[in-house]
Scaffold this motif. Structure first.
Motif, PDB file in Angstrom:
ATOM      1  N   TYR A 194       0.761  -1.293   0.079  1.00 57.42           N
ATOM      2  CA  TYR A 194       0.097   0.116   0.170  1.00 57.42           C
ATOM      3  C   TYR A 194       0.950   1.052   0.083  1.00 57.42           C
ATOM      4  CZ  TYR A 194      -3.689  -3.460   1.111  1.00 57.42           C
ATOM      5  OH  TYR A 194      -4.406  -4.479   1.113  1.00 57.42           O
ATOM      6  N   TYR A 195       0.685   2.188  -1.099  1.00 57.42           N
ATOM      7  CA  TYR A 195       1.517   3.240  -1.280  1.00 57.42           C
ATOM      8  C   TYR A 195       0.859   4.411  -0.840  1.00 57.42           C
ATOM      9  CZ  TYR A 195       3.840   6.885  -4.128  1.00 57.42           C
ATOM     10  OH  TYR A 195       4.287   8.058  -4.621  1.00 57.42           O
ATOM     11  N   PHE A 196       1.512   5.077   0.137  1.00 59.33           N
ATOM     12  CA  PHE A 196       0.687   6.401   0.849  1.00 59.33           C
ATOM     13  C   PHE A 196       1.814   7.809   0.600  1.00 59.33           C
ATOM     14  CE2 PHE A 196      -0.723   2.919   3.494  1.00 59.33           C
ATOM     15  CZ  PHE A 196      -2.075   3.571   4.021  1.00 59.33           C
ATOM     16  N   ASP A 197       0.884   8.523   0.212  1.00 62.97           N
ATOM     17  CA  ASP A 197       1.557  10.097   0.185  1.00 62.97           C
ATOM     18  C   ASP A 197       1.413  10.477   1.714  1.00 62.97           C
ATOM     19  OD1 ASP A 197       1.994  12.691  -0.173  1.00 62.97           O
ATOM     20  OD2 ASP A 197      -0.002  13.249  -1.206  1.00 62.97           O
ATOM     21  N   LEU A 241       3.527   0.322   2.912  1.00 70.31           N
ATOM     22  CA  LEU A 241       3.164  -0.600   3.923  1.00 70.31           C
ATOM     23  C   LEU A 241       2.874  -2.193   3.328  1.00 70.31           C
ATOM     24  CD1 LEU A 241       2.508   1.918   5.581  1.00 70.31           C
ATOM     25  CD2 LEU A 241       0.577   0.672   6.642  1.00 70.31           C
ATOM     26  N   PHE A 242       3.688  -3.206   3.721  1.00 69.41           N
ATOM     27  CA  PHE A 242       3.636  -4.298   3.286  1.00 69.41           C
ATOM     28  C   PHE A 242       3.053  -5.601   4.151  1.00 69.41           C
ATOM     29  CE2 PHE A 242       7.274  -2.275   1.719  1.00 69.41           C
ATOM     30  CZ  PHE A 242       7.446  -2.603   0.554  1.00 69.41           C
ATOM     31  N   PHE A 243       2.183  -6.003   3.429  1.00 76.51           N
ATOM     32  CA  PHE A 243       1.561  -7.183   4.216  1.00 76.51           C
ATOM     33  C   PHE A 243       1.517  -8.442   3.349  1.00 76.51           C
ATOM     34  CE2 PHE A 243      -0.533  -3.396   5.572  1.00 76.51           C
ATOM     35  CZ  PHE A 243      -1.043  -3.593   7.047  1.00 76.51           C
ATOM     36  N   SER A 244       1.479  -9.727   3.828  1.00 79.56           N
ATOM     37  CA  SER A 244       1.414 -11.036   3.324  1.00 79.56           C
ATOM     38  C   SER A 244       0.104 -11.579   2.756  1.00 79.56           C
ATOM     39  CB  SER A 244       1.974 -12.141   4.190  1.00 79.56           C
ATOM     40  OG  SER A 244       1.377 -12.364   5.404  1.00 79.56           O
ATOM     41  N   VAL A 245      -0.927 -10.807   3.202  1.00 78.30           N
ATOM     42  CA  VAL A 245      -2.359 -11.047   2.656  1.00 78.30           C
ATOM     43  C   VAL A 245      -3.157  -9.534   2.502  1.00 78.30           C
ATOM     44  CG1 VAL A 245      -2.470 -13.022   3.910  1.00 78.30           C
ATOM     45  CG2 VAL A 245      -3.390 -11.168   5.253  1.00 78.30           C
ATOM     46  N   SER A 246      -4.211  -9.744   1.626  1.00 75.13           N
ATOM     47  CA  SER A 246      -4.611  -8.153   1.531  1.00 75.13           C
ATOM     48  C   SER A 246      -5.300  -7.856   2.830  1.00 75.13           C
ATOM     49  CB  SER A 246      -6.058  -8.552   0.609  1.00 75.13           C
ATOM     50  OG  SER A 246      -6.569  -7.526   0.134  1.00 75.13           O
ATOM     51  N   ALA A 247      -4.866  -6.383   3.136  1.00 80.83           N
ATOM     52  CA  ALA A 247      -5.293  -5.851   4.237  1.00 80.83           C
ATOM     53  C   ALA A 247      -6.060  -4.499   4.191  1.00 80.83           C
ATOM     54  CB  ALA A 247      -3.906  -5.713   5.156  1.00 80.83           C
ATOM     55  N   ASP A 248      -7.112  -4.673   3.266  1.00 76.03           N
ATOM     56  CA  ASP A 248      -7.836  -3.449   2.929  1.00 76.03           C
ATOM     57  C   ASP A 248      -8.687  -2.882   4.296  1.00 76.03           C
ATOM     58  OD1 ASP A 248      -7.035  -3.720   0.616  1.00 76.03           O
ATOM     59  OD2 ASP A 248      -9.140  -4.459  -0.347  1.00 76.03           O
ATOM     60  N   ASP A 249      -9.059  -3.810   5.258  1.00 80.17           N
ATOM     61  CA  ASP A 249      -9.634  -3.307   6.440  1.00 80.17           C
ATOM     62  C   ASP A 249      -8.719  -2.732   7.330  1.00 80.17           C
ATOM     63  OD1 ASP A 249     -12.009  -4.467   5.471  1.00 80.17           O
ATOM     64  OD2 ASP A 249     -12.083  -6.143   6.617  1.00 80.17           O
ATOM     65  N   THR A 250      -7.513  -3.264   7.381  1.00 77.18           N
ATOM     66  CA  THR A 250      -6.482  -2.736   8.141  1.00 77.18           C
ATOM     67  C   THR A 250      -6.037  -1.412   7.719  1.00 77.18           C
ATOM     68  OG1 THR A 250      -5.742  -4.767   8.955  1.00 77.18           O
ATOM     69  CG2 THR A 250      -4.271  -2.842   9.114  1.00 77.18           C
ATOM     70  N   ILE A 251      -5.967  -1.051   6.530  1.00 78.82           N
ATOM     71  CA  ILE A 251      -5.553   0.150   5.880  1.00 78.82           C
ATOM     72  C   ILE A 251      -6.395   1.215   5.972  1.00 78.82           C
ATOM     73  CG2 ILE A 251      -5.286   1.240   3.553  1.00 78.82           C
ATOM     74  CD1 ILE A 251      -2.821  -0.369   4.648  1.00 78.82           C
ATOM     75  N   GLY A 309      -4.966  13.401   6.787  1.00 78.33           N
ATOM     76  CA  GLY A 309      -3.984  14.124   6.107  1.00 78.33           C
ATOM     77  C   GLY A 309      -3.039  12.969   5.254  1.00 78.33           C
ATOM     78  N   ILE A 310      -3.240  11.796   5.439  1.00 72.45           N
ATOM     79  CA  ILE A 310      -2.562  10.713   4.905  1.00 72.45           C
ATOM     80  C   ILE A 310      -3.287  10.140   3.713  1.00 72.45           C
ATOM     81  CG2 ILE A 310      -1.352   8.554   4.938  1.00 72.45           C
ATOM     82  CD1 ILE A 310      -0.093  10.700   6.499  1.00 72.45           C
ATOM     83  N   ASN A 311      -2.925  10.127   2.530  1.00 71.04           N
ATOM     84  CA  ASN A 311      -3.561   9.539   1.571  1.00 71.04           C
ATOM     85  C   ASN A 311      -3.119   8.247   0.883  1.00 71.04           C
ATOM     86  OD1 ASN A 311      -5.613  11.890   1.217  1.00 71.04           O
ATOM     87  ND2 ASN A 311      -3.728  13.013   0.414  1.00 71.04           N
ATOM     88  N   LEU A 312      -4.020   7.195   0.334  1.00 65.80           N
ATOM     89  CA  LEU A 312      -3.671   6.038   0.020  1.00 65.80           C
ATOM     90  C   LEU A 312      -3.665   6.440  -1.575  1.00 65.80           C
ATOM     91  CD1 LEU A 312      -2.975   2.970   0.002  1.00 65.80           C
ATOM     92  CD2 LEU A 312      -5.494   2.751  -0.066  1.00 65.80           C
ATOM     93  N   ILE A 313      -2.457   6.177  -1.985  1.00 68.43           N
ATOM     94  CA  ILE A 313      -2.217   6.359  -3.496  1.00 68.43           C
ATOM     95  C   ILE A 313      -2.573   5.221  -4.489  1.00 68.43           C
ATOM     96  CG2 ILE A 313      -0.594   7.333  -5.505  1.00 68.43           C
ATOM     97  CD1 ILE A 313      -1.220   9.296  -3.203  1.00 68.43           C
ATOM     98  N   GLU A 314      -2.006   4.269  -4.153  1.00 69.96           N
ATOM     99  CA  GLU A 314      -2.142   3.042  -4.938  1.00 69.96           C
ATOM    100  C   GLU A 314      -2.047   1.811  -4.197  1.00 69.96           C
ATOM    101  OE1 GLU A 314      -0.995   1.703  -9.367  1.00 69.96           O
ATOM    102  OE2 GLU A 314      -0.094   3.472  -8.481  1.00 69.96           O
ATOM    103  N   LYS A 315      -2.496   0.556  -4.434  1.00 68.98           N
ATOM    104  CA  LYS A 315      -2.211  -0.882  -4.053  1.00 68.98           C
ATOM    105  C   LYS A 315      -1.402  -1.645  -5.121  1.00 68.98           C
ATOM    106  CE  LYS A 315      -4.871  -4.967  -2.412  1.00 68.98           C
ATOM    107  NZ  LYS A 315      -5.901  -5.450  -1.941  1.00 68.98           N
TER     108      LYS A 315
END
Length: 273
Positions: free
Chosen positions: A10-13, A40-50, A59-65
């Motif tokens: 998960y790539y954050f600005d 941020l690195f995970f070994s399984v999909s972590a959309d809920d955690t994100i 003020g933090i933005n998720l740019i891309e997964k």
């Protein structure tokens, strides 16, 4: 079993704060921070955690997964390989049992970019092997240690005092894990610092496999001339020429310039006394 078969990145600005509970989640592999961005690195999909992290970090933005294999992220296969009599292997794939002909180095690359197979890393390890087997090298300062491979190699070759430094905290944590895996706690000290700020630490051998933007400041340090040997690496051809031009104005002897692939350069030298 390879824990990096699949990575969810998960790539954050911005740099999110990851709480202790999230860090203790075994699927969380670490956070790579680069200036004002973070992965941020995970070994399984972590959309809920994100989603939870985004809610707690205004003020933090998720740019891309991204979804990719560990080998895609590292750009190479994670498998055993050899440099002289050193055998570097991942924890899940040991190629030999008690073979006295080889010194084994267990390397868990984590999610720090690189498996140790980059040309500059192999050239540095080759030169460290040469110096440690032909000369008395008691102490090494490894700047830009990454996964800690060069420090691990030095310790495996008998160096008693190794200092492994990196400015990236995830790299330091990865190095600490590899120190524990190889039981080198009594030989290697890993810590976070800027390379140009620790040049004054005394050592027999300085190893710096880093970006030229940092290297150009380090080679101007008067402390470079206090080392018995130095290995400078991570340099493209044009950058190596600049480094060699700068070193030509100092009281040093360049012993070897390695560039077997025609692209990446590693320089071995020593001050003249």
């Amino acid at each position: 079993m390879n824990p990096y078969d699949m990575l969810y990145i998960y790539y954050f600005d911005g740099v999110p704060f990851v709480e202790e509970g999230e860090q203790n989640n075994e699927t969380y592999l670490g956070t790579w921070v680069e200036e004002q961005i973070a992965f941020l690195f995970f070994s399984v999909s972590a959309d809920d955690t994100i989603d939870g992290i985004l809610k707690k970090n205004k003020g933090i933005n998720l740019i891309e997964k991204y979804e990719m294999t560990g080998e895609q992220w590292h750009g190479d296969k994670i498998e055993p390989y050899y440099v002289n009599d050193l055998c570097i292997y991942p924890p899940w794939n040991k190629p030999f049992e008690n073979d006295a002909a080889f010194k084994g180095i267990m390397l868990d690359p984590g999610v720090v970019f690189g498996t140790g197979r980059h040309q500059t890393t192999e050239d540095c390890l080759y030169l460290i092997h040469r110096l440690c087997t032909r000369d008395k090298i008691n102490s090494i300062l490894d700047i830009g240690t990454g996964t800690g491979l060069l420090s691990l190699g030095a310790a495996a070759l008998g160096c008693k005092h190794v200092m492994a430094c990196d400015f990236n905290l995830l790299a330091v944590k990865t190095t600490l894990n590899n120190i524990r895996l190889n039981k080198f706690d009594d030989r290697i000290l890993a810590f976070q610092a800027r390379g140009e700020q620790i040049m004054g630490i005394p050592c027999d051998l300085l190893v710096a496999n880093i970006h030229y933007d940092v290297m150009r400041y380090m080679i101007e340090s008067p402390f470079l001339l206090e080392k018995k040997w130095f290995i400078l690496s991570g340099l493209l051809n044009s950058e190596a020429k600049k480094v060699l031009t700068s070193l030509s104005q100092k009281n040093v002897h360049i012993i070897e310039r390695r560039c077997p692939d025609g692209i990446w350069n590693t320089i071995l030298g020593k001050p003249l006394t």
